[in-house]
Write a protein that holds these residues in place. Structure first.
Motif, PDB file in Angstrom:
ATOM      1  N   ARG A 119      54.613 -18.756   3.924  1.00  0.00           N
ATOM      2  CA  ARG A 119      55.183 -18.664   5.225  1.00  0.00           C
ATOM      3  C   ARG A 119      54.515 -17.405   6.064  1.00  0.00           C
ATOM      4  O   ARG A 119      54.279 -17.887   7.256  1.00  0.00           O
ATOM      5  CB  ARG A 119      56.727 -18.333   5.255  1.00  0.00           C
ATOM      6  N   PHE A 120      54.009 -16.490   5.314  1.00  0.00           N
ATOM      7  CA  PHE A 120      53.337 -15.224   6.007  1.00  0.00           C
ATOM      8  C   PHE A 120      51.960 -15.151   5.617  1.00  0.00           C
ATOM      9  O   PHE A 120      51.679 -15.830   4.307  1.00  0.00           O
ATOM     10  CB  PHE A 120      53.980 -14.011   5.496  1.00  0.00           C
ATOM     11  N   THR A 121      51.128 -14.862   6.522  1.00  0.00           N
ATOM     12  CA  THR A 121      49.798 -14.812   6.213  1.00  0.00           C
ATOM     13  C   THR A 121      49.071 -13.255   6.716  1.00  0.00           C
ATOM     14  O   THR A 121      49.417 -13.045   7.942  1.00  0.00           O
ATOM     15  CB  THR A 121      49.057 -15.825   6.918  1.00  0.00           C
ATOM     16  N   ILE A 122      48.468 -12.526   5.823  1.00  0.00           N
ATOM     17  CA  ILE A 122      48.118 -11.371   6.326  1.00  0.00           C
ATOM     18  C   ILE A 122      46.459 -11.601   6.475  1.00  0.00           C
ATOM     19  O   ILE A 122      45.869 -12.219   5.623  1.00  0.00           O
ATOM     20  CB  ILE A 122      48.288 -10.251   5.410  1.00  0.00           C
ATOM     21  N   SER A 123      45.864 -10.695   7.555  1.00  0.00           N
ATOM     22  CA  SER A 123      44.743 -10.680   7.845  1.00  0.00           C
ATOM     23  C   SER A 123      44.105  -9.596   8.236  1.00  0.00           C
ATOM     24  O   SER A 123      45.112  -8.485   8.612  1.00  0.00           O
ATOM     25  CB  SER A 123      44.073 -11.943   8.617  1.00  0.00           C
TER      26      SER A 123
ATOM     27  N   MET B 166      53.641 -14.594  10.870  1.00  0.00           N
ATOM     28  CA  MET B 166      54.922 -14.994  10.124  1.00  0.00           C
ATOM     29  C   MET B 166      55.520 -16.438  10.718  1.00  0.00           C
ATOM     30  O   MET B 166      55.698 -16.465  11.844  1.00  0.00           O
ATOM     31  CB  MET B 166      56.003 -13.895  10.381  1.00  0.00           C
ATOM     32  N   ASP B 167      55.644 -17.436   9.845  1.00  0.00           N
ATOM     33  CA  ASP B 167      55.810 -18.839  10.284  1.00  0.00           C
ATOM     34  C   ASP B 167      57.319 -19.116   9.430  1.00  0.00           C
ATOM     35  O   ASP B 167      57.456 -18.497   8.518  1.00  0.00           O
ATOM     36  CB  ASP B 167      54.872 -19.671  10.037  1.00  0.00           C
ATOM     37  N   SER B 168      57.920 -20.089  10.114  1.00  0.00           N
ATOM     38  CA  SER B 168      59.062 -20.493   9.399  1.00  0.00           C
ATOM     39  C   SER B 168      60.226 -19.540   9.275  1.00  0.00           C
ATOM     40  O   SER B 168      60.641 -19.230   7.937  1.00  0.00           O
ATOM     41  CB  SER B 168      58.839 -21.398   7.916  1.00  0.00           C
ATOM     42  N   LEU B 169      60.202 -18.596  10.022  1.00  0.00           N
ATOM     43  CA  LEU B 169      60.824 -17.417   9.866  1.00  0.00           C
ATOM     44  C   LEU B 169      62.441 -17.778   9.625  1.00  0.00           C
ATOM     45  O   LEU B 169      63.093 -18.613  10.089  1.00  0.00           O
ATOM     46  CB  LEU B 169      61.172 -16.386  11.234  1.00  0.00           C
ATOM     47  N   LYS B 170      63.135 -16.851   8.657  1.00  0.00           N
ATOM     48  CA  LYS B 170      64.455 -16.966   8.260  1.00  0.00           C
ATOM     49  C   LYS B 170      65.396 -15.863   8.715  1.00  0.00           C
ATOM     50  O   LYS B 170      64.860 -14.726   8.719  1.00  0.00           O
ATOM     51  CB  LYS B 170      64.728 -17.252   6.818  1.00  0.00           C
ATOM     52  N   PRO B 171      66.556 -15.958   9.026  1.00  0.00           N
ATOM     53  CA  PRO B 171      67.527 -14.690   9.278  1.00  0.00           C
ATOM     54  C   PRO B 171      67.286 -13.646   8.099  1.00  0.00           C
ATOM     55  O   PRO B 171      67.433 -12.551   8.591  1.00  0.00           O
ATOM     56  CB  PRO B 171      68.876 -15.262   9.095  1.00  0.00           C
ATOM     57  N   GLU B 172      67.160 -13.887   6.972  1.00  0.00           N
ATOM     58  CA  GLU B 172      66.716 -12.943   6.023  1.00  0.00           C
ATOM     59  C   GLU B 172      65.376 -12.037   6.097  1.00  0.00           C
ATOM     60  O   GLU B 172      65.342 -11.280   5.351  1.00  0.00           O
ATOM     61  CB  GLU B 172      66.918 -13.399   4.492  1.00  0.00           C
ATOM     62  N   ASP B 173      64.567 -12.573   7.053  1.00  0.00           N
ATOM     63  CA  ASP B 173      63.540 -11.852   7.322  1.00  0.00           C
ATOM     64  C   ASP B 173      63.560 -10.543   8.382  1.00  0.00           C
ATOM     65  O   ASP B 173      62.675  -9.764   8.606  1.00  0.00           O
ATOM     66  CB  ASP B 173      62.218 -12.756   7.872  1.00  0.00           C
ATOM     67  N   THR B 174      64.859 -10.614   8.947  1.00  0.00           N
ATOM     68  CA  THR B 174      65.180  -9.631   9.900  1.00  0.00           C
ATOM     69  C   THR B 174      64.932  -8.423   9.087  1.00  0.00           C
ATOM     70  O   THR B 174      65.502  -7.912   8.131  1.00  0.00           O
ATOM     71  CB  THR B 174      66.654  -9.564  10.338  1.00  0.00           C
TER      72      THR B 174
END
Length: 113
Positions: free
Chosen positions: A66-70, A82-90
């Motif tokens: 879901r996440f990509t660092i560059s 950050m893609d497909s974010l979820k509430p628990e990513d808060t």
């Protein structure tokens, strides 16, 4: 000495996307491993992702796929897509350099409908 400034946080609905940026100034950016950590209320700070100077990456299991660092060494900037974010990513997301030697001030990311 390295100064780090995060930007790009905000409020997003579940399933949405955000991109965090971490602009560095000061010393030689390209030699450092860059990382993103996060801290949710009442929880310990945890590693989200890191990228070495050679471009090798490492992700927490909770964000893999879901996440990509560059990083862009010419711009002295690291990114976290950050893609497909979820509430628990808060959480408050922190940029760091050299595995914790330097920290940014943090950027709030809130995932809520």
């Amino acid at each position: 000495q390295v100064q780090l400034v995060e930007s790009g946080g905000g409020l997003v609905q579940p399933g949405g996307s955000l991109r965090l940026s971490c602009a560095a100034s000061g010393s030689i950016f390209s030699i450092y491993t860059m990382g993103w950590y996060r801290q949710a209320p009442g929880k310990q700070r945890e590693l989200v992702a890191e990228i070495t100077r050679g471009g090798n990456t490492n992700y927490a299991d909770s964000v893999k796929g879901r996440f990509t660092i560059s990083r862009d060494n010419a711009k002295k900037t690291a990114y976290l897509q950050m893609d497909s974010l979820k509430p628990e990513d808060t959480a408050v997301y922190y940029c760091c350099a050299a595995r914790g030697a330097y920290w940014g001030q943090g950027a709030q990311v809130t995932v809520s409908s």
